[in-house]
Design a protein around this motif. Structure first.
Motif, PDB file in Angstrom:
ATOM      1  N   ALA A   1      12.636  -5.204 -13.026  1.00  0.00           N
ATOM      2  CA  ALA A   1      11.275  -5.056 -12.516  1.00  0.00           C
ATOM      3  C   ALA A   1      10.356  -6.039 -13.215  1.00  0.00           C
ATOM      4  O   ALA A   1      10.567  -6.389 -14.386  1.00  0.00           O
ATOM      5  N   GLU A   2       9.346  -6.465 -12.510  1.00  0.00           N
ATOM      6  CA  GLU A   2       8.347  -7.357 -13.086  1.00  0.00           C
ATOM      7  C   GLU A   2       7.422  -6.572 -14.006  1.00  0.00           C
ATOM      8  O   GLU A   2       7.229  -5.371 -13.851  1.00  0.00           O
TER       9      GLU A   2
ATOM     10  N   GLY B  17       0.940   3.634   0.662  1.00  0.00           N
ATOM     11  CA  GLY B  17      -0.222   3.896  -0.178  1.00  0.00           C
ATOM     12  C   GLY B  17      -0.249   2.953  -1.362  1.00  0.00           C
ATOM     13  O   GLY B  17       0.684   2.172  -1.587  1.00  0.00           O
ATOM     14  N   GLU B  18      -1.287   3.054  -2.153  1.00  0.00           N
ATOM     15  CA  GLU B  18      -1.447   2.111  -3.258  1.00  0.00           C
ATOM     16  C   GLU B  18      -0.380   2.284  -4.342  1.00  0.00           C
ATOM     17  O   GLU B  18      -0.120   1.361  -5.119  1.00  0.00           O
ATOM     18  N   HIS B  19       0.253   3.451  -4.403  1.00  0.00           N
ATOM     19  CA  HIS B  19       1.284   3.681  -5.407  1.00  0.00           C
ATOM     20  C   HIS B  19       2.698   3.605  -4.821  1.00  0.00           C
ATOM     21  O   HIS B  19       3.668   3.944  -5.496  1.00  0.00           O
ATOM     22  N   ASP B  20       2.809   3.146  -3.568  1.00  0.00           N
ATOM     23  CA  ASP B  20       4.112   3.031  -2.922  1.00  0.00           C
ATOM     24  C   ASP B  20       4.697   1.636  -3.117  1.00  0.00           C
ATOM     25  O   ASP B  20       3.972   0.646  -3.215  1.00  0.00           O
ATOM     26  N   SER B  21       6.020   1.606  -3.145  1.00  0.00           N
ATOM     27  CA  SER B  21       6.757   0.341  -3.116  1.00  0.00           C
ATOM     28  C   SER B  21       7.644   0.349  -1.882  1.00  0.00           C
ATOM     29  O   SER B  21       8.411   1.299  -1.671  1.00  0.00           O
ATOM     30  N   ILE B  22       7.532  -0.688  -1.056  1.00  0.00           N
ATOM     31  CA  ILE B  22       8.227  -0.712   0.227  1.00  0.00           C
ATOM     32  C   ILE B  22       9.509  -1.538   0.142  1.00  0.00           C
ATOM     33  O   ILE B  22       9.576  -2.528  -0.596  1.00  0.00           O
TER      34      ILE B  22
ATOM     35  N   VAL C 205      15.778  -3.991  -2.991  1.00  0.00           N
ATOM     36  CA  VAL C 205      14.594  -4.643  -3.541  1.00  0.00           C
ATOM     37  C   VAL C 205      13.354  -4.042  -2.892  1.00  0.00           C
ATOM     38  O   VAL C 205      13.242  -4.004  -1.655  1.00  0.00           O
ATOM     39  N   PHE C 206      12.452  -3.547  -3.739  1.00  0.00           N
ATOM     40  CA  PHE C 206      11.196  -2.960  -3.277  1.00  0.00           C
ATOM     41  C   PHE C 206      10.030  -3.767  -3.828  1.00  0.00           C
ATOM     42  O   PHE C 206      10.124  -4.396  -4.888  1.00  0.00           O
ATOM     43  N   SER C 207       8.926  -3.716  -3.109  1.00  0.00           N
ATOM     44  CA  SER C 207       7.724  -4.429  -3.542  1.00  0.00           C
ATOM     45  C   SER C 207       6.525  -3.493  -3.491  1.00  0.00           C
ATOM     46  O   SER C 207       6.316  -2.780  -2.500  1.00  0.00           O
ATOM     47  N   GLY C 208       5.759  -3.496  -4.586  1.00  0.00           N
ATOM     48  CA  GLY C 208       4.538  -2.701  -4.648  1.00  0.00           C
ATOM     49  C   GLY C 208       3.458  -3.458  -5.378  1.00  0.00           C
ATOM     50  O   GLY C 208       3.614  -4.637  -5.714  1.00  0.00           O
ATOM     51  N   GLN C 209       2.360  -2.790  -5.687  1.00  0.00           N
ATOM     52  CA  GLN C 209       1.244  -3.455  -6.340  1.00  0.00           C
ATOM     53  C   GLN C 209       1.589  -3.933  -7.753  1.00  0.00           C
ATOM     54  O   GLN C 209       0.936  -4.838  -8.267  1.00  0.00           O
TER      55      GLN C 209
ATOM     56  N   LEU D   1       7.857  -6.630  -7.957  1.00  0.00           N
ATOM     57  CA  LEU D   1       9.161  -6.372  -7.353  1.00  0.00           C
ATOM     58  C   LEU D   1      10.021  -5.483  -8.256  1.00  0.00           C
ATOM     59  O   LEU D   1       9.947  -5.554  -9.489  1.00  0.00           O
ATOM     60  N   ILE D   2      10.833  -4.648  -7.606  1.00  0.00           N
ATOM     61  CA  ILE D   2      11.820  -3.818  -8.306  1.00  0.00           C
ATOM     62  C   ILE D   2      13.159  -4.026  -7.610  1.00  0.00           C
ATOM     63  O   ILE D   2      13.275  -3.823  -6.405  1.00  0.00           O
ATOM     64  N   GLU D   3      14.169  -4.428  -8.359  1.00  0.00           N
ATOM     65  CA  GLU D   3      15.522  -4.554  -7.830  1.00  0.00           C
ATOM     66  C   GLU D   3      16.379  -3.460  -8.450  1.00  0.00           C
ATOM     67  O   GLU D   3      16.609  -3.439  -9.659  1.00  0.00           O
ATOM     68  N   ILE D   4      16.838  -2.528  -7.613  1.00  0.00           N
ATOM     69  CA  ILE D   4      17.574  -1.364  -8.090  1.00  0.00           C
ATOM     70  C   ILE D   4      19.047  -1.525  -7.745  1.00  0.00           C
ATOM     71  O   ILE D   4      19.398  -1.809  -6.597  1.00  0.00           O
ATOM     72  N   VAL D   5      19.897  -1.309  -8.742  1.00  0.00           N
ATOM     73  CA  VAL D   5      21.342  -1.417  -8.537  1.00  0.00           C
ATOM     74  C   VAL D   5      21.851  -0.055  -8.052  1.00  0.00           C
ATOM     75  O   VAL D   5      22.227   0.810  -8.838  1.00  0.00           O
TER      76      VAL D   5
END
Length: 357
Positions: free
Chosen positions: A10-11, A29-34, A44-48, A51-55
């Motif tokens: 994650a960044e 929403g503002e606390h969501d990662s899509i 890979v999800f992106s939010g405010q 980026l989050i890359e989950i294994v």
């Protein structure tokens, strides 16, 4: 076993809370990662917060996570679709129960801020467990969190495990407030004999202090689920304890009679503590019969249905949390598996026995 912690990149450098959103970008929403990409067991999800890359190839849609970039992991605080979400308030405790499944530590990691953020993102009408250690060692912060969540998420309910040592007369008015109407306190009582209860929890005077707390909880109208783990040391006490519970503690919403979990302090003492209820069910049966006669709901936790006499299987509930529950191969053909608690992942193989229903 369902994994609660997953490897991730994650960044950023600070821990933060986010909710994963795979399918509903219009509800972002503002606390969501899509979800941006899913391939080869990686999502890979992106939010405010970046980026989050989950294994993982698990369906994590709706899960509320604590993302820890520095440790390279995410913690699934609230799993969407699960009825077994529990947050660990603290690992500190002022008792040393002989069979404690979560042995206490001296340190405390204050996560009330993170937990509040996570609970604000929880699915609607969820019941969330709060556990420890002993959560009421931080009673002021705990009460404040519940009251804030009531203002912003009045649909949420809570089941809080507590040793019942810290309720005071000064708490009665606060506990009588609307924020606590959706709270159930799960509190253990191990014997009708003060010395036996104190011996099990390893704290002199614990029984008398617990009875004092029950007065305050009753005065506030609080909901209490009474809990008793069956041990070789208290098996003979169950009939007398049932008389006490069904009379003096009849305000409790439920009495949960529990089988031992082979982990924590119990692991090294399992042979000395474990009761094979198949060969000595009579005292448990007496307790259940008396409670039914007197109108107090009683339930059996952690008892596989097939290990019980047929007339008492209706008391058994699927109590073991989904993330630590397992079934053996012989369970696959059982028509009542969906109703059965199964076994703990760490239960000894020698005790993993099933019987025809």
């Amino acid at each position: 076993m369902i994994p609660l912690v997953l490897s991730a990149k994650a960044e950023g450098t600070e821990r933060y809370i986010t909710r994963l959103n795979r399918y509903r970008p219009e509800q972002l929403g503002e606390h969501d990662s899509i979800l941006l990409q899913e391939t080869g067991g990686r999502q890979v999800f992106s939010g405010q917060r970046g980026l989050i890359e989950i294994v993982s190839s698990l369906d994590l849609d709706g899960d509320v996570l604590c993302v820890d970039p520095m440790r390279g992991q995410i913690e699934r605080l609230i799993r969407a679709g699960s009825v077994h979400n529990t947050l660990l308030i603290t690992e500190r405790c002022d008792q040393l129960c002989v069979m404690c499944s979560q042995p206490p530590k001296k340190t405390h990691d204050d996560r009330f801020g993170e937990y509040t953020e996570a609970l604000l993102l929880a699915p609607i009408n969820e019941t969330i467990g709060l556990s420890g250690g002993e959560p009421t060692l931080y009673k002021s912060d705990l009460f404040a969190m519940i009251e804030r969540l009531f203002l912003e998420r009045p649909d949420l309910s809570f089941h809080i495990l507590s040793n019942g040592q810290h309720f005071e007369a000064s708490d009665v008015e606060r506990l009588s407030g609307p924020a606590f109407a959706s709270v159930t306190w799960g509190i253990p009582l191990y014997s009708h004999l003060p010395e036996r209860h104190d011996q099990i929890v390893k704290k002199p005077g614990a029984y008398l202090r617990l009875m004092e707390s029950f007065v305050h909880l009753l005065s506030s109208g609080s909901k209490v689920e009474l809990r008793t783990v069956v041990l070789q040391t208290n098996l003979s006490d169950l009939p007398s304890l049932a008389r006490l519970v069904s009379t003096q503690l009849a305000f409790c919403t439920q009495w949960s009679i529990m089988q031992l979990e082979n982990i924590g302090f119990a692991k090294g003492r399992f042979t000395d503590l474990y009761v094979d209820h198949r060969s000595c069910f009579v005292n448990i049966a007496f307790a259940l019969d008396l409670c039914e006669l007197r109108g107090l709901p009683a339930r059996l936790f952690n008892f596989p249905r097939c290990s019980l006499p047929p007339e008492y299987r209706r008391y058994a509930v699927a109590s073991i949390s989904d993330w630590k529950r397992k079934y053996v191969e012989a369970c696959n053909s059982c028509t009542e598996q969906a109703l059965c608690t199964g076994f703990f992942q760490w239960h000894p193989d020698s005790a993993l026995k099933v019987f025809p229903l």
